[in-house]
Design an enzyme around this catalytic site. Sequence first.
Site, short mmCIF file in Angstrom:
data_model
loop_
_atom_site.label_atom_id
_atom_site.label_comp_id
_atom_site.label_asym_id
_atom_site.label_seq_id
_atom_site.Cartn_x
_atom_site.Cartn_y
_atom_site.Cartn_z
N ALA A 1 36.47 28.27 29.80
CA ALA A 1 37.50 28.39 28.90
C ALA A 1 38.27 29.74 28.84
O ALA A 1 39.62 29.98 28.77
CB ALA A 1 37.20 27.78 27.60
N ALA B 1 40.43 30.24 31.94
CA ALA B 1 41.32 29.68 31.85
C ALA B 1 42.47 30.24 30.88
O ALA B 1 43.80 30.44 31.22
CB ALA B 1 41.28 28.10 31.41
N GLU B 2 42.25 30.82 29.79
CA GLU B 2 43.06 31.43 28.84
C GLU B 2 43.43 32.47 29.41
O GLU B 2 44.65 32.88 29.23
CB GLU B 2 42.49 31.38 27.49
CG GLU B 2 43.52 31.93 26.36
CD GLU B 2 43.40 31.07 25.11
OE1 GLU B 2 44.27 31.53 24.13
OE2 GLU B 2 42.61 30.37 24.90
N THR B 3 42.46 33.27 30.00
CA THR B 3 43.11 34.53 30.68
C THR B 3 44.19 34.25 31.47
O THR B 3 45.27 34.98 31.60
CB THR B 3 41.85 35.31 31.29
OG1 THR B 3 40.67 35.53 30.13
CG2 THR B 3 42.22 36.74 32.09
#
Length: 137
Positions: free
Chosen positions: A59, A62-64
């Site tokens: 996660a 992904a957020e990065t």
Amino acid sequence: MAWKRELTLAALNASSENTMVAHLGIIYTRLEAGLLEAEMPVDARTHQPFGLLHGGASAALAETLGSMAGWLMTEEGQCVVGTELNATHHRPVSSGKVRGECRPLHLGRQSQSWEIVVYDEKGRRCCTCRLGTAVLG
């Protein structure tokens, strides 16, 4: 789709120094029209107690990717913040590295949606994520 901001991979990676991104070993590896890619090691930094890639690490990758891609699609003086992250984990990974590919699903004036797919070293899909961002400024 062309990015609104022009940065090199070296500049993107330098922006992550002394952050969680650097601590997890995330490195941006490809930037081309409509695609931002990064790799992350699967090791003690990213394992859960059972020796597998932690879902939170996937996660974070992904957020990065989605947040940086979102920022690359903003004008000067704007930024993006994550509003929602969904992750579906498909298969475990115990070692090596994973690669995330980020592509836009929706690019609006006030909101964006990004799909981030995480692959293992054999090219198998391990995790599918969707990140929503709000454009501020």
